[in-house]
Design a protein around this motif. Structure first.
Motif, PDB file in Angstrom:
ATOM      1  N   ALA A  13       0.804  -1.223   0.000  1.00 54.51           N
ATOM      2  CA  ALA A  13       0.000   0.000   0.000  1.00 54.51           C
ATOM      3  C   ALA A  13       0.832   1.265   0.000  1.00 54.51           C
ATOM      4  N   ASN A  57      -3.511  -0.180  -1.362  1.00 52.44           N
ATOM      5  CA  ASN A  57      -4.220   1.093  -1.327  1.00 52.44           C
ATOM      6  C   ASN A  57      -5.601   0.878  -1.942  1.00 52.44           C
ATOM      7  N   GLN A  58      -6.626   1.265  -1.217  1.00 52.78           N
ATOM      8  CA  GLN A  58      -7.993   1.023  -1.694  1.00 52.78           C
ATOM      9  C   GLN A  58      -8.229   1.630  -3.072  1.00 52.78           C
ATOM     10  N   ASN A  59      -7.606   2.744  -3.346  1.00 47.09           N
ATOM     11  CA  ASN A  59      -7.777   3.408  -4.637  1.00 47.09           C
ATOM     12  C   ASN A  59      -7.076   2.686  -5.774  1.00 47.09           C
ATOM     13  N   GLU A  60      -6.234   1.717  -5.434  1.00 41.79           N
ATOM     14  CA  GLU A  60      -5.484   0.988  -6.465  1.00 41.79           C
ATOM     15  C   GLU A  60      -5.976  -0.443  -6.644  1.00 41.79           C
ATOM     16  N   GLU A  61      -7.128  -0.754  -6.078  1.00 38.91           N
ATOM     17  CA  GLU A  61      -7.615  -2.134  -6.116  1.00 38.91           C
ATOM     18  C   GLU A  61      -7.815  -2.638  -7.546  1.00 38.91           C
ATOM     19  N   GLU A  62      -8.387  -1.841  -8.394  1.00 37.71           N
ATOM     20  CA  GLU A  62      -8.616  -2.277  -9.775  1.00 37.71           C
ATOM     21  C   GLU A  62      -7.307  -2.491 -10.516  1.00 37.71           C
ATOM     22  N   ILE A  80      -7.777  -9.658   0.160  1.00 40.64           N
ATOM     23  CA  ILE A  80      -7.396  -8.249   0.038  1.00 40.64           C
ATOM     24  C   ILE A  80      -7.740  -7.518   1.329  1.00 40.64           C
ATOM     25  N   TYR A  82      -7.065  -3.402   3.084  1.00 38.80           N
ATOM     26  CA  TYR A  82      -6.688  -2.048   2.681  1.00 38.80           C
ATOM     27  C   TYR A  82      -5.649  -1.462   3.640  1.00 38.80           C
ATOM     28  N   SER A  90      -1.458  -0.797   8.399  1.00 33.94           N
ATOM     29  CA  SER A  90      -1.650  -1.724   7.286  1.00 33.94           C
ATOM     30  C   SER A  90      -1.487  -3.174   7.735  1.00 33.94           C
ATOM     31  N   ASN A  93      -4.506  -4.277   9.686  1.00 30.75           N
ATOM     32  CA  ASN A  93      -5.635  -4.572   8.800  1.00 30.75           C
ATOM     33  C   ASN A  93      -5.472  -5.940   8.148  1.00 30.75           C
TER      34      ASN A  93
END
Length: 237
Positions: A13, A57-62, A80, A82, A90, A93
């Motif tokens: 992340a 990073n949640q914004n990079e999942e795709e 997965i 985040y 991290s 999590n």
């Protein structure tokens, strides 16, 4: 020997600001393959490893799913989690989504793509006798402890200093306990061994690793990684 369930938490992340790049360093490609894919493959191909948790990073999942997982590891399932504000957030999590059957936990930096089979084997084997161990190598340089004015206060004996790497490995109950106790007061904690050192009574063992197990932090590390890969390829031939 009873088979232990071994889970790996791979931390992916981080933004890697020291790389001076706009994108996550773990998506940089070496020989047309993302750094993160190299890291995953090291563990996926090891017989001891039962499952892998990716902390991203949640914004990079795709991007992770399309450019790494689906592209290079189509037949495998990954959990997965985040990432949080700091590394320890991290990790915590990742610990929260461990398989209920997990006995041993390995925690590894996604930006260390050159970890070898022997390093993975030795930390898992060590956990059969100890509850916590980390990979490290003896330091090559002399280090100085300084004060706020950059004046030398002390020179630690070099033979007692190790540079610590990952994977860092623990019995599940120990590392979960350490994080549960310390998560709200660990702002100065820099790795998982330190969590165990500070918030449990368990001693952490150093096991010898490889100097090739570098962390990709600055642009020059990319060149070093390329040279190591080329050397390994020639050696195999």
């Amino acid at each position: 020997m009873i088979k232990k369930h071994v889970s790996v938490i791979i931390l992916a992340a981080g933004q890697g600001k020291r790389m001076m790049a706009k994108s996550n360093k773990q998506f940089f490609k070496i020989e047309d393959k993302p750094i993160l894919a190299y890291t995953i493959q090291c563990f996926l191909e090891h017989a001891y490893i039962d499952d892998i948790i990716l902390v991203i990073n949640q914004n990079e999942e795709e991007i992770v799913k399309n450019e790494v997982l689906n592209k290079y590891f189509k037949k495998n399932n990954f959990k997965i989690a985040y990432g949080g504000k700091e590394r320890y957030n991290s990790v915590y999590n990742g610990l929260k989504v461990l398989d209920e059957n997990t006995d041993y936990v390995l925690i590894h930096d996604g930006a260390r793509p050159l970890v070898n089979k022997e390093e993975i084997s030795i930390v898992v084997d060590t956990l059969r006798e100890r509850k916590a161990c980390v990979v490290g190598v003896p330091v090559k340089n002399t280090y100085k402890l300084i004060n706020e004015f950059k004046e030398i206060e002390y020179t630690p004996p070099r033979e007692k200093l190790y540079s610590v790497m990952t994977p860092q490995a623990f019995h599940r109950d120990l590392i979960v306990k350490a994080y549960q106790i310390g998560i709200d007061e660990c702002a100065h904690v820099t790795d998982d061994a330190m969590m165990v050192e500070l918030f449990t009574d368990e001693k952490v063992l150093i096991v010898d690793g490889s100097y090739e197990n570098i962390k990709i932090t600055i642009p020059d590390d990319i060149l070093t990684m390329k040279r190591i890969i080329e050397g390994r390829t020639r050696y195999k031939k």
